[in-house]
Structures are given as C-alpha cells and as structure tokens.
Design a protein around this motif. Structure first.
Motif: not given
Length: 127
Positions: A12-13, A27, A50-54, A56, A89, A93, A96
C-alpha cells in the motif's frame, strides 16, 4: 508485525518511511483507533487508511514474512473499500481535468481571451 511494515509489505506504500509518515499524520487507524507506526497488527484487525483522497478499509487475513509480490497480496489482505470512494475519485479527476496539459506554462493571449469569453457574465445573459 508493525503497522508501517505491514502496509509496506502488502504494497500500500512504496517505502516503509512513507507508511511511517502516514501513521504519524493520523491517516492510519486500526479498529477505529489512531495507530502509531510501532503499533502491532494482528489477523482479523480492520485497518482504515486514507491515501490519495480515498478511505481504504482493509481486513488483515494473515501476516507476511516479508514484502510480497503484487499477485500474492490478496492472500494477506481483503479490501472492503466501498465503491463510492473510487467513484468519487473518478469524479474528482474529471473536475481537475483542464484543457491545458500540466507544465505547459502560462496561458497565451488567445487562451486568456477564450477564458475571459467563457467566464464573461454577458455571455450567459444572451442565453
């Protein structure tokens, strides 16, 4: 196994230091409590991330010995993230997505005139 190492092991990272930083920022939660990077994770724990505005929501199935390949991640973790998170998400996208590519530079005079014409209030009054 430590939560920062676990999140790195199940991919995940990208790096363990990124996982540690996410834990320090608050997070990452384990069973609805904020988790420090050194917090131990056990099978059947629920990890919220919480990663990339999601947001999980993950269920720990098993603890890996070391970092696993992408095909083997499903053995160690079950992703229970609601589909609405991914749909939001996608909408973000598109919101933006501008007509100019990132890094192209400042708008030209023609671009500025087009922007002004689009945002001009009199344009909407004619309709």
């Amino acid at each position: 196994m430590r939560i920062d190492k676990y999140l790195w092991c199940v991919r995940y990272y990208k790096t363990r230091s990124m996982a540690t930083t996410a834990c320090k920022k608050g997070q990452v939660k384990i069973n609805n409590t904020a988790a420090k990077p050194s917090r131990e994770v056990f099978p059947q724990d629920i990890v919220e991330l919480r990663k990339n505005q999601i947001n999980y929501k993950l269920k720990v199935n098993d603890i890996p010995e070391s970092r696993v390949g992408a095909k083997l991640v499903a053995i160690y973790i079950t992703d229970n993230t609601p589909k609405e998170q991914f749909e939001a998400q996608e909408l973000l996208k598109y919101a933006k997505d501008y007509y100019r590519k990132k890094g192209v530079g400042r708008p030209t005079k023609k671009d500025r005139r087009d922007i002004d014409e689009f945002t001009d209030d009199t344009f909407f009054d004619e309709l």
